[in-house]
Design a protein around this motif. Structure first.
Motif, mmCIF file in Angstrom:
data_model
loop_
_atom_site.group_PDB
_atom_site.id
_atom_site.type_symbol
_atom_site.label_atom_id
_atom_site.label_comp_id
_atom_site.label_asym_id
_atom_site.label_seq_id
_atom_site.Cartn_x
_atom_site.Cartn_y
_atom_site.Cartn_z
ATOM 1 N N ALA A 99 -3.139 -35.805 -17.509
ATOM 2 C CA ALA A 99 -4.669 -35.471 -17.436
ATOM 3 C C ALA A 99 -5.803 -36.416 -17.090
ATOM 4 C CB ALA A 99 -4.986 -34.517 -18.738
ATOM 5 N N PRO A 100 -6.540 -35.992 -16.400
ATOM 6 C CA PRO A 100 -7.587 -37.067 -16.094
ATOM 7 C C PRO A 100 -7.979 -37.763 -17.126
ATOM 8 C CG PRO A 100 -8.449 -34.914 -15.499
ATOM 9 C CD PRO A 100 -7.085 -34.807 -15.877
ATOM 10 N N PRO A 101 -8.787 -39.075 -17.143
ATOM 11 C CA PRO A 101 -9.334 -39.724 -18.250
ATOM 12 C C PRO A 101 -10.636 -38.959 -18.863
ATOM 13 C CG PRO A 101 -9.283 -40.982 -16.345
ATOM 14 C CD PRO A 101 -8.939 -39.794 -15.844
ATOM 15 N N ASN A 102 -11.217 -37.910 -18.369
ATOM 16 C CA ASN A 102 -12.472 -37.395 -18.852
ATOM 17 C C ASN A 102 -12.084 -36.579 -20.158
ATOM 18 O OD1 ASN A 102 -11.130 -35.118 -17.252
ATOM 19 N ND2 ASN A 102 -12.783 -35.066 -15.975
ATOM 20 N N MET A 103 -10.473 -36.069 -20.173
ATOM 21 C CA MET A 103 -9.888 -34.979 -21.154
ATOM 22 C C MET A 103 -9.997 -36.098 -22.559
ATOM 23 S SD MET A 103 -9.803 -32.201 -20.359
ATOM 24 C CE MET A 103 -8.707 -31.248 -21.384
ATOM 25 N N GLU A 116 1.833 -32.876 -17.607
ATOM 26 C CA GLU A 116 3.373 -33.462 -17.494
ATOM 27 C C GLU A 116 4.056 -32.940 -18.788
ATOM 28 O OE1 GLU A 116 3.373 -37.570 -17.297
ATOM 29 O OE2 GLU A 116 2.002 -37.796 -15.471
ATOM 30 N N GLY A 117 3.337 -32.058 -19.366
ATOM 31 C CA GLY A 117 4.368 -31.396 -20.805
ATOM 32 C C GLY A 117 4.595 -32.216 -21.900
ATOM 33 N N ALA A 118 3.639 -33.317 -21.982
ATOM 34 C CA ALA A 118 3.977 -34.076 -23.198
ATOM 35 C C ALA A 118 2.655 -34.864 -23.785
ATOM 36 C CB ALA A 118 4.852 -35.432 -22.923
ATOM 37 N N VAL A 119 2.489 -35.121 -25.039
ATOM 38 C CA VAL A 119 1.395 -35.638 -25.463
ATOM 39 C C VAL A 119 1.805 -36.837 -26.038
ATOM 40 C CG1 VAL A 119 -0.010 -33.578 -25.982
ATOM 41 C CG2 VAL A 119 1.514 -34.381 -27.710
ATOM 42 N N ASP A 131 -11.015 -31.490 -12.267
ATOM 43 C CA ASP A 131 -9.925 -32.142 -11.592
ATOM 44 C C ASP A 131 -8.793 -31.943 -12.692
ATOM 45 O OD1 ASP A 131 -11.461 -33.314 -13.873
ATOM 46 O OD2 ASP A 131 -11.192 -35.306 -13.061
ATOM 47 N N TYR A 132 -9.139 -31.660 -13.905
ATOM 48 C CA TYR A 132 -8.001 -31.045 -14.707
ATOM 49 C C TYR A 132 -7.455 -30.051 -14.529
ATOM 50 C CZ TYR A 132 -5.932 -29.559 -19.434
ATOM 51 O OH TYR A 132 -5.137 -28.960 -20.360
ATOM 52 N N LEU A 133 -8.107 -28.953 -14.040
ATOM 53 C CA LEU A 133 -7.661 -27.679 -13.646
ATOM 54 C C LEU A 133 -6.686 -27.632 -12.656
ATOM 55 C CD1 LEU A 133 -7.928 -24.617 -14.348
ATOM 56 C CD2 LEU A 133 -9.939 -24.374 -12.681
ATOM 57 N N GLU A 134 -7.273 -28.623 -11.772
ATOM 58 C CA GLU A 134 -6.300 -28.865 -10.307
ATOM 59 C C GLU A 134 -4.975 -29.517 -10.858
ATOM 60 O OE1 GLU A 134 -8.411 -31.003 -7.538
ATOM 61 O OE2 GLU A 134 -6.170 -31.525 -6.362
ATOM 62 N N ALA A 135 -4.977 -30.391 -11.790
ATOM 63 C CA ALA A 135 -3.638 -30.777 -12.216
ATOM 64 C C ALA A 135 -2.919 -29.849 -13.117
ATOM 65 C CB ALA A 135 -3.985 -32.328 -13.225
ATOM 66 N N MET A 136 -3.470 -29.218 -13.722
ATOM 67 C CA MET A 136 -2.886 -27.969 -14.486
ATOM 68 C C MET A 136 -2.166 -26.931 -13.486
ATOM 69 S SD MET A 136 -2.650 -28.375 -17.895
ATOM 70 C CE MET A 136 -2.514 -26.772 -18.594
ATOM 71 N N PHE A 175 -5.064 -37.396 -29.596
ATOM 72 C CA PHE A 175 -3.947 -37.449 -28.671
ATOM 73 C C PHE A 175 -4.179 -37.280 -27.235
ATOM 74 C CE2 PHE A 175 0.301 -36.545 -31.322
ATOM 75 C CZ PHE A 175 -0.405 -36.803 -32.669
ATOM 76 N N ARG A 176 -3.464 -38.089 -26.200
ATOM 77 C CA ARG A 176 -3.590 -37.818 -24.856
ATOM 78 C C ARG A 176 -2.762 -37.007 -24.130
ATOM 79 N NH1 ARG A 176 -2.671 -40.553 -20.050
ATOM 80 N NH2 ARG A 176 -0.610 -41.340 -20.597
ATOM 81 N N LEU A 177 -3.363 -36.296 -23.384
ATOM 82 C CA LEU A 177 -2.651 -35.391 -22.464
ATOM 83 C C LEU A 177 -1.983 -35.953 -21.365
ATOM 84 C CD1 LEU A 177 -4.849 -32.316 -22.476
ATOM 85 C CD2 LEU A 177 -2.909 -32.312 -24.057
#
Ligand SMILES: [Fe+2]
Length: 437
Positions: free
Chosen positions: A354-358, A188-191, A291-296, A349-351
Protein backbone atom coordinates in the motif's frame (compact mmCIF):
# COMPACT_ATOMS: atom_id res chain seq x y z
CA UNK A 1 -17.96 -6.54 50.00
CA UNK A 2 -19.51 -9.98 50.34
CA UNK A 3 -17.75 -11.79 53.15
CA UNK A 4 -17.80 -15.32 51.77
CA UNK A 5 -15.41 -17.04 49.46
CA UNK A 6 -16.13 -17.69 45.79
CA UNK A 7 -15.07 -21.29 46.09
CA UNK A 8 -18.09 -22.86 44.40
CA UNK A 9 -19.96 -22.37 41.12
CA UNK A 10 -23.15 -21.16 42.83
CA UNK A 11 -21.31 -18.31 44.56
CA UNK A 12 -19.72 -17.31 41.27
CA UNK A 13 -23.04 -17.47 39.41
CA UNK A 14 -24.53 -15.09 41.99
CA UNK A 15 -22.18 -12.36 40.71
CA UNK A 16 -24.07 -12.02 37.41
CA UNK A 17 -27.71 -11.09 37.91
CA UNK A 18 -28.04 -11.61 34.70
CA UNK A 19 -28.45 -7.97 33.64
CA UNK A 20 -26.27 -6.62 36.47
CA UNK A 21 -22.70 -7.40 37.54
CA UNK A 22 -21.69 -7.46 41.18
CA UNK A 23 -18.88 -5.03 42.07
CA UNK A 24 -16.73 -7.89 43.45
CA UNK A 25 -16.08 -8.86 39.83
CA UNK A 26 -13.92 -5.74 39.51
CA UNK A 27 -12.38 -5.42 42.96
CA UNK A 28 -11.91 -8.84 44.59
CA UNK A 29 -8.40 -10.26 44.43
CA UNK A 30 -9.88 -13.75 44.66
CA UNK A 31 -11.94 -13.21 41.51
CA UNK A 32 -8.92 -11.83 39.66
CA UNK A 33 -6.93 -14.96 40.54
CA UNK A 34 -9.76 -17.17 39.30
CA UNK A 35 -9.92 -15.17 36.07
CA UNK A 36 -6.18 -15.64 35.51
CA UNK A 37 -6.53 -19.38 36.03
CA UNK A 38 -9.84 -20.09 34.30
CA UNK A 39 -10.14 -17.43 31.58
CA UNK A 40 -6.59 -16.33 30.79
CA UNK A 41 -5.26 -19.79 31.58
CA UNK A 42 -7.77 -21.50 29.26
CA UNK A 43 -8.49 -19.22 26.30
CA UNK A 44 -6.26 -18.63 23.28
CA UNK A 45 -4.38 -15.41 24.07
CA UNK A 46 -2.88 -13.13 21.42
CA UNK A 47 0.91 -13.10 21.76
CA UNK A 48 2.20 -11.23 18.71
CA UNK A 49 2.59 -11.18 14.95
CA UNK A 50 5.04 -13.26 12.94
CA UNK A 51 6.57 -10.10 11.44
CA UNK A 52 7.92 -9.27 14.92
CA UNK A 53 10.12 -12.38 14.85
CA UNK A 54 11.18 -12.44 11.22
CA UNK A 55 14.62 -14.06 11.58
CA UNK A 56 15.98 -17.01 13.56
CA UNK A 57 16.51 -15.99 17.19
CA UNK A 58 14.24 -12.90 17.04
CA UNK A 59 12.08 -12.72 20.13
CA UNK A 60 9.64 -10.62 22.07
CA UNK A 61 8.47 -10.94 25.66
CA UNK A 62 4.95 -10.53 26.99
CA UNK A 63 2.58 -12.30 29.36
CA UNK A 64 -0.31 -14.72 29.10
CA UNK A 65 -2.40 -13.70 32.08
CA UNK A 66 0.31 -13.34 34.71
CA UNK A 67 2.63 -15.94 33.14
CA UNK A 68 5.69 -14.33 31.52
CA UNK A 69 6.42 -15.75 28.05
CA UNK A 70 8.90 -15.37 25.21
CA UNK A 71 7.76 -15.68 21.62
CA UNK A 72 10.85 -16.63 19.62
CA UNK A 73 11.69 -17.67 16.06
CA UNK A 74 13.44 -21.02 16.41
CA UNK A 75 17.00 -21.31 15.09
CA UNK A 76 15.57 -23.57 12.39
CA UNK A 77 14.05 -20.34 11.03
CA UNK A 78 10.70 -22.00 10.56
CA UNK A 79 8.94 -22.51 13.89
CA UNK A 80 7.69 -19.87 16.27
CA UNK A 81 7.96 -21.11 19.86
CA UNK A 82 6.19 -19.62 22.87
CA UNK A 83 8.20 -20.46 26.01
CA UNK A 84 7.58 -19.71 29.66
CA UNK A 85 10.07 -16.97 30.49
CA UNK A 86 11.60 -18.54 33.58
CA UNK A 87 14.76 -20.40 34.41
CA UNK A 88 14.41 -24.13 35.15
CA UNK A 89 16.93 -23.79 37.96
CA UNK A 90 15.57 -21.34 40.56
CA UNK A 91 12.74 -19.86 38.56
CA UNK A 92 14.14 -16.39 37.81
CA UNK A 93 12.81 -14.55 34.79
CA UNK A 94 15.38 -15.19 32.07
CA UNK A 95 14.78 -12.51 29.51
CA UNK A 96 13.98 -8.94 30.48
CA UNK A 97 14.16 -7.03 27.19
CA UNK A 98 10.87 -6.38 25.37
CA UNK A 99 12.42 -7.71 22.16
CA UNK A 100 15.74 -8.56 20.59
CA UNK A 101 17.75 -11.31 18.90
CA UNK A 102 18.86 -14.28 20.96
CA UNK A 103 21.75 -15.64 18.80
CA UNK A 104 20.32 -19.04 19.62
CA UNK A 105 20.77 -18.80 23.37
CA UNK A 106 18.85 -17.38 26.33
CA UNK A 107 20.96 -16.97 29.47
CA UNK A 108 19.59 -16.62 32.98
CA UNK A 109 21.13 -13.56 34.67
CA UNK A 110 21.27 -15.29 38.10
CA UNK A 111 23.43 -18.46 37.77
CA UNK A 112 24.05 -18.46 34.04
CA UNK A 113 22.04 -21.48 32.94
CA UNK A 114 21.46 -21.27 29.21
CA UNK A 115 18.60 -22.38 26.96
CA UNK A 116 18.07 -23.00 23.26
CA UNK A 117 15.32 -21.25 21.32
CA UNK A 118 13.16 -24.38 21.62
CA UNK A 119 13.44 -24.06 25.41
CA UNK A 120 15.76 -27.04 25.97
CA UNK A 121 18.43 -26.64 28.65
CA UNK A 122 21.78 -26.11 26.89
CA UNK A 123 24.33 -25.72 29.66
CA UNK A 124 25.03 -24.99 33.30
CA UNK A 125 28.30 -23.56 34.67
CA UNK A 126 30.48 -26.17 36.39
CA UNK A 127 28.27 -29.10 35.32
CA UNK A 128 30.16 -31.73 37.33
CA UNK A 129 28.14 -30.73 40.38
CA UNK A 130 25.03 -32.11 38.70
CA UNK A 131 26.48 -35.49 37.65
CA UNK A 132 25.18 -38.59 39.47
CA UNK A 133 23.00 -36.55 41.83
CA UNK A 134 19.66 -37.49 40.31
CA UNK A 135 19.47 -34.42 38.07
CA UNK A 136 17.99 -35.03 34.60
CA UNK A 137 19.13 -32.22 32.30
CA UNK A 138 16.74 -33.43 29.59
CA UNK A 139 13.63 -33.12 31.77
CA UNK A 140 11.12 -30.49 30.61
CA UNK A 141 11.02 -28.98 34.09
CA UNK A 142 14.64 -27.94 33.82
CA UNK A 143 14.13 -26.25 30.47
CA UNK A 144 12.05 -23.23 29.63
CA UNK A 145 8.83 -25.10 28.93
CA UNK A 146 6.75 -24.43 25.86
CA UNK A 147 3.23 -23.29 26.66
CA UNK A 148 0.63 -26.03 26.14
CA UNK A 149 -0.51 -24.90 22.70
CA UNK A 150 0.64 -22.39 20.09
CA UNK A 151 -1.20 -21.55 16.88
CA UNK A 152 -1.22 -19.02 14.07
CA UNK A 153 -3.90 -17.54 11.91
CA UNK A 154 -2.62 -15.58 8.90
CA UNK A 155 0.48 -14.47 10.79
CA UNK A 156 -1.27 -13.67 14.09
CA UNK A 157 0.20 -15.84 16.85
CA UNK A 158 -1.93 -17.06 19.74
CA UNK A 159 -1.07 -19.38 22.61
CA UNK A 160 -2.98 -21.22 25.30
CA UNK A 161 -1.74 -22.40 28.68
CA UNK A 162 -4.32 -25.19 28.50
CA UNK A 163 -3.77 -28.45 26.63
CA UNK A 164 -7.52 -28.90 26.17
CA UNK A 165 -10.30 -26.76 24.69
CA UNK A 166 -11.28 -25.74 21.16
CA UNK A 167 -8.55 -25.49 18.54
CA UNK A 168 -7.54 -21.99 17.47
CA UNK A 169 -9.70 -21.90 14.32
CA UNK A 170 -12.81 -22.93 16.27
CA UNK A 171 -11.99 -20.51 19.06
CA UNK A 172 -11.66 -17.59 16.63
CA UNK A 173 -14.77 -18.63 14.71
CA UNK A 174 -16.23 -15.66 12.86
CA UNK A 175 -13.44 -13.41 14.13
CA UNK A 176 -11.28 -15.03 11.46
CA UNK A 177 -13.13 -12.80 8.98
CA UNK A 178 -11.91 -9.70 10.80
CA UNK A 179 -8.32 -10.93 10.56
CA UNK A 180 -8.89 -11.94 6.93
CA UNK A 181 -10.16 -8.48 6.10
CA UNK A 182 -7.19 -6.77 7.73
CA UNK A 183 -4.78 -8.90 5.71
CA UNK A 184 -6.84 -8.70 2.50
CA UNK A 185 -6.68 -4.90 2.67
CA UNK A 186 -2.98 -5.23 1.75
CA UNK A 187 -2.38 -5.27 -2.01
CA UNK A 188 0.33 -7.89 -1.38
CA UNK A 189 -1.96 -9.91 0.91
CA UNK A 190 0.21 -9.54 4.03
CA UNK A 191 0.60 -7.14 6.93
CA UNK A 192 3.52 -6.39 9.23
CA UNK A 193 4.00 -4.65 12.56
CA UNK A 194 5.65 -1.27 12.21
CA UNK A 195 8.58 -0.51 14.46
CA UNK A 196 9.83 -2.44 17.46
CA UNK A 197 7.44 -1.07 20.01
CA UNK A 198 3.94 0.24 20.60
CA UNK A 199 1.92 2.69 22.66
CA UNK A 200 1.74 1.26 26.19
CA UNK A 201 -1.05 2.84 28.16
CA UNK A 202 -1.22 2.01 31.88
CA UNK A 203 -4.80 1.82 33.20
CA UNK A 204 -5.07 1.78 37.03
CA UNK A 205 -8.30 -0.27 36.76
CA UNK A 206 -9.57 -3.79 36.25
CA UNK A 207 -8.98 -5.23 32.75
CA UNK A 208 -12.68 -5.74 32.00
CA UNK A 209 -13.46 -2.00 31.83
CA UNK A 210 -11.45 -1.88 28.62
CA UNK A 211 -13.15 -4.85 26.92
CA UNK A 212 -16.56 -3.56 28.07
CA UNK A 213 -15.91 -0.14 26.55
CA UNK A 214 -15.14 -1.48 23.07
CA UNK A 215 -18.77 -1.79 22.00
CA UNK A 216 -20.31 0.62 24.51
CA UNK A 217 -22.11 2.86 22.02
CA UNK A 218 -23.89 4.92 24.68
CA UNK A 219 -20.73 6.72 25.80
CA UNK A 220 -18.94 8.32 22.80
CA UNK A 221 -21.38 11.22 22.38
CA UNK A 222 -21.05 12.00 26.10
CA UNK A 223 -17.54 11.01 27.17
CA UNK A 224 -15.90 12.26 23.95
CA UNK A 225 -18.23 15.22 23.39
CA UNK A 226 -15.55 17.86 24.02
CA UNK A 227 -13.33 16.62 21.23
CA UNK A 228 -16.04 15.83 18.70
CA UNK A 229 -17.77 19.19 19.29
CA UNK A 230 -14.52 20.98 18.60
CA UNK A 231 -14.11 19.06 15.33
CA UNK A 232 -17.71 19.86 14.32
CA UNK A 233 -17.22 23.58 14.99
CA UNK A 234 -13.94 23.56 13.10
CA UNK A 235 -15.58 21.93 10.05
CA UNK A 236 -18.45 24.43 10.11
CA UNK A 237 -15.97 27.30 9.93
CA UNK A 238 -14.25 25.95 6.82
CA UNK A 239 -14.92 27.55 3.47
CA UNK A 240 -16.94 25.16 1.22
CA UNK A 241 -13.99 24.54 -1.09
CA UNK A 242 -11.54 23.87 1.74
CA UNK A 243 -10.63 20.27 2.61
CA UNK A 244 -10.64 19.64 6.36
CA UNK A 245 -7.45 18.48 8.07
CA UNK A 246 -6.95 14.69 7.86
CA UNK A 247 -7.39 14.53 11.65
CA UNK A 248 -11.04 15.52 11.27
CA UNK A 249 -12.15 12.29 9.54
CA UNK A 250 -10.60 10.26 12.38
CA UNK A 251 -12.15 12.13 15.29
CA UNK A 252 -15.57 13.20 13.94
CA UNK A 253 -17.30 9.74 14.14
CA UNK A 254 -16.64 9.62 17.89
CA UNK A 255 -19.44 12.17 18.20
CA UNK A 256 -21.86 9.99 16.20
CA UNK A 257 -25.54 10.01 17.23
CA UNK A 258 -27.40 7.27 19.11
CA UNK A 259 -29.18 6.43 15.84
CA UNK A 260 -25.86 6.07 14.04
CA UNK A 261 -24.56 3.55 16.57
CA UNK A 262 -27.93 1.73 16.71
CA UNK A 263 -27.80 1.30 12.97
CA UNK A 264 -24.23 0.02 13.19
CA UNK A 265 -25.50 -2.85 15.34
CA UNK A 266 -23.67 -5.42 17.41
CA UNK A 267 -22.92 -9.07 16.72
CA UNK A 268 -22.01 -11.24 19.70
CA UNK A 269 -20.15 -14.50 19.13
CA UNK A 270 -19.28 -17.55 21.25
CA UNK A 271 -16.40 -17.25 23.75
CA UNK A 272 -17.22 -13.57 24.44
CA UNK A 273 -16.04 -12.34 21.01
CA UNK A 274 -17.99 -9.70 19.15
CA UNK A 275 -17.90 -6.72 16.83
CA UNK A 276 -19.92 -3.68 15.83
CA UNK A 277 -20.94 -2.85 12.30
CA UNK A 278 -20.48 -5.05 9.29
CA UNK A 279 -22.37 -2.78 6.88
CA UNK A 280 -21.58 0.64 8.33
CA UNK A 281 -19.07 1.65 10.96
CA UNK A 282 -17.13 4.69 12.15
CA UNK A 283 -14.87 4.06 9.14
CA UNK A 284 -17.64 4.24 6.52
CA UNK A 285 -16.91 7.83 5.54
CA UNK A 286 -13.15 7.60 5.39
CA UNK A 287 -11.87 8.81 2.05
CA UNK A 288 -10.39 6.22 -0.28
CA UNK A 289 -6.97 7.35 -1.51
CA UNK A 290 -6.82 7.02 -5.34
CA UNK A 291 -3.29 5.50 -5.34
CA UNK A 292 -4.35 2.89 -2.76
CA UNK A 293 -7.48 2.04 -4.73
CA UNK A 294 -5.39 1.61 -7.86
CA UNK A 295 -2.96 -0.75 -6.07
CA UNK A 296 -5.87 -2.78 -4.70
CA UNK A 297 -7.66 -3.03 -8.05
CA UNK A 298 -4.45 -4.13 -9.71
CA UNK A 299 -4.03 -6.87 -7.10
CA UNK A 300 -7.63 -8.05 -6.72
CA UNK A 301 -9.73 -6.59 -9.56
CA UNK A 302 -12.53 -4.09 -9.13
CA UNK A 303 -15.26 -6.37 -7.75
CA UNK A 304 -13.15 -8.07 -5.08
CA UNK A 305 -11.63 -4.73 -4.07
CA UNK A 306 -15.09 -3.31 -3.51
CA UNK A 307 -16.00 -6.34 -1.43
CA UNK A 308 -12.88 -6.00 0.74
CA UNK A 309 -13.21 -2.26 1.29
CA UNK A 310 -16.94 -2.37 2.10
CA UNK A 311 -16.37 -4.80 4.98
CA UNK A 312 -16.92 -2.36 7.81
CA UNK A 313 -16.48 -3.90 11.21
CA UNK A 314 -15.52 -1.86 14.25
CA UNK A 315 -13.51 -3.14 17.25
CA UNK A 316 -13.45 -6.87 16.62
CA UNK A 317 -12.96 -8.29 20.11
CA UNK A 318 -11.15 -11.61 20.47
CA UNK A 319 -12.07 -12.09 24.11
CA UNK A 320 -10.31 -11.57 26.41
CA UNK A 321 -6.97 -10.53 25.02
CA UNK A 322 -7.15 -8.31 21.96
CA UNK A 323 -9.22 -6.12 19.71
CA UNK A 324 -8.65 -5.59 16.01
CA UNK A 325 -9.65 -2.61 13.90
CA UNK A 326 -9.11 -4.21 10.52
CA UNK A 327 -10.07 -1.04 8.61
CA UNK A 328 -7.34 1.02 10.24
CA UNK A 329 -4.82 -1.79 10.85
CA UNK A 330 -4.61 -1.33 14.58
CA UNK A 331 -4.46 -4.08 17.20
CA UNK A 332 -4.84 -3.38 20.89
CA UNK A 333 -3.70 -5.95 23.42
CA UNK A 334 -4.99 -6.37 26.97
CA UNK A 335 -2.34 -7.19 29.59
CA UNK A 336 -3.79 -7.68 33.07
CA UNK A 337 -1.33 -6.87 35.86
CA UNK A 338 -3.45 -7.03 39.01
CA UNK A 339 -7.09 -6.69 40.02
CA UNK A 340 -6.82 -2.93 39.50
CA UNK A 341 -4.00 -2.51 37.00
CA UNK A 342 -3.97 -3.23 33.26
CA UNK A 343 -1.65 -2.33 30.41
CA UNK A 344 -3.22 -1.67 27.02
CA UNK A 345 -0.77 -1.99 24.16
CA UNK A 346 -1.61 -0.44 20.84
CA UNK A 347 0.23 -1.85 17.80
CA UNK A 348 0.15 -0.38 14.32
CA UNK A 349 0.39 -2.54 11.23
CA UNK A 350 1.45 -1.72 7.68
CA UNK A 351 -0.40 -3.04 4.65
CA UNK A 352 2.26 -4.51 2.37
CA UNK A 353 2.10 -3.02 -1.10
CA UNK A 354 0.00 0.00 0.00
CA UNK A 355 1.17 3.61 -0.55
CA UNK A 356 2.65 5.43 2.48
CA UNK A 357 -0.51 7.51 3.03
CA UNK A 358 -2.25 4.40 4.42
CA UNK A 359 0.37 3.89 7.13
CA UNK A 360 0.32 7.62 7.84
CA UNK A 361 -3.42 7.34 8.52
CA UNK A 362 -2.94 4.32 10.79
CA UNK A 363 -0.33 6.24 12.79
CA UNK A 364 -2.55 9.32 12.88
CA UNK A 365 -5.41 7.20 14.20
CA UNK A 366 -3.25 5.62 16.86
CA UNK A 367 -1.90 8.99 17.96
CA UNK A 368 -5.34 10.64 18.11
CA UNK A 369 -7.42 7.78 19.52
CA UNK A 370 -5.24 5.13 21.21
CA UNK A 371 -2.15 6.75 22.69
CA UNK A 372 -1.94 7.86 26.34
CA UNK A 373 -1.73 11.43 25.03
CA UNK A 374 -4.59 11.04 22.59
CA UNK A 375 -7.88 12.94 22.39
CA UNK A 376 -10.14 9.92 23.03
CA UNK A 377 -8.50 7.17 25.13
CA UNK A 378 -7.96 9.29 28.27
CA UNK A 379 -11.69 10.22 28.31
CA UNK A 380 -12.50 6.51 28.59
CA UNK A 381 -9.89 5.90 31.25
CA UNK A 382 -11.29 8.73 33.36
CA UNK A 383 -14.68 6.99 33.29
CA UNK A 384 -13.21 3.56 34.18
CA UNK A 385 -11.41 5.08 37.19
CA UNK A 386 -14.68 6.60 38.42
CA UNK A 387 -16.35 3.17 38.38
CA UNK A 388 -13.34 1.38 39.88
CA UNK A 389 -13.25 3.85 42.76
CA UNK A 390 -17.02 3.59 43.37
CA UNK A 391 -16.84 -0.20 43.33
CA UNK A 392 -13.85 -0.27 45.69
CA UNK A 393 -15.55 2.14 48.09
CA UNK A 394 -18.79 0.15 48.05
CA UNK A 395 -20.61 3.22 46.73
CA UNK A 396 -22.28 0.90 44.23
CA UNK A 397 -23.14 -2.76 44.74
CA UNK A 398 -24.44 -3.76 41.29
CA UNK A 399 -23.26 -2.40 37.95
CA UNK A 400 -26.08 -2.26 35.45
CA UNK A 401 -26.44 -3.73 31.95
CA UNK A 402 -30.22 -3.77 31.39
CA UNK A 403 -30.45 -1.69 28.23
CA UNK A 404 -32.49 -3.60 25.59
CA UNK A 405 -32.37 -6.69 27.82
CA UNK A 406 -34.08 -9.66 26.17
CA UNK A 407 -34.51 -7.89 22.81
CA UNK A 408 -31.47 -9.48 21.14
CA UNK A 409 -32.01 -12.01 18.36
CA UNK A 410 -30.36 -15.40 18.16
CA UNK A 411 -28.93 -16.28 14.75
CA UNK A 412 -27.25 -19.69 14.97
CA UNK A 413 -24.36 -19.28 17.36
CA UNK A 414 -24.46 -15.49 16.93
CA UNK A 415 -26.56 -12.97 18.78
CA UNK A 416 -27.57 -9.74 17.08
CA UNK A 417 -28.59 -6.56 18.85
CA UNK A 418 -29.13 -2.91 18.16
CA UNK A 419 -25.88 -0.97 18.56
CA UNK A 420 -26.75 0.67 21.86
CA UNK A 421 -27.90 -2.56 23.54
CA UNK A 422 -26.10 -3.70 26.67
CA UNK A 423 -26.00 -7.08 24.95
CA UNK A 424 -22.47 -5.93 24.13
CA UNK A 425 -21.70 -6.45 27.85
CA UNK A 426 -24.00 -9.40 28.54
CA UNK A 427 -22.30 -11.41 25.79
CA UNK A 428 -18.94 -11.02 27.53
CA UNK A 429 -20.41 -12.02 30.87
CA UNK A 430 -22.06 -15.10 29.39
CA UNK A 431 -18.58 -16.24 28.36
CA UNK A 432 -17.05 -15.07 31.64
CA UNK A 433 -19.47 -17.25 33.62
CA UNK A 434 -18.88 -20.22 31.35
CA UNK A 435 -15.12 -19.99 31.80
CA UNK A 436 -15.15 -19.29 35.50
CA UNK A 437 -17.67 -21.90 36.62
FE1 LIG B 1 -14.66 5.82 24.28
Amino acid sequence: MQNYSYNNPEALKSLIDPARVHRDVYVREEIFKLEMERIWGQAWIYVGHESQVRSAGDYLTTTIGLTPVIMVRDMNGRDINVLVNRCGHRGAQVCEARNGRADGIFKCPYHGWTYRTDGALRSQPSPAGYRDVGFDAGATDFGMPRVARTGQYRGFVFASLSATGPDLADFLGDMRETIDNMVDRAPEGAVEVTGKTCHRFRHPVNWKFFTENLHDAMHPMVAHAGTSDAVRQYKEQLAPDHDPLPEAEVIAPFGGSYDFFDEMGFVGLPHGHGYMGGGISIFSHYQVYPDYLEAMEQAYGRERTEEILSFNRHNGLIYPSCTIRDNIQSVRVVIPVSVNETIIESWTFRLKGAPPNMLERTLRYSRLINSPASMVGPDDLDCYIRIQESAEAGAIEWIDMHRHYGREQRDGDKVRATGTSDMVLRNQYAAWLEYIT
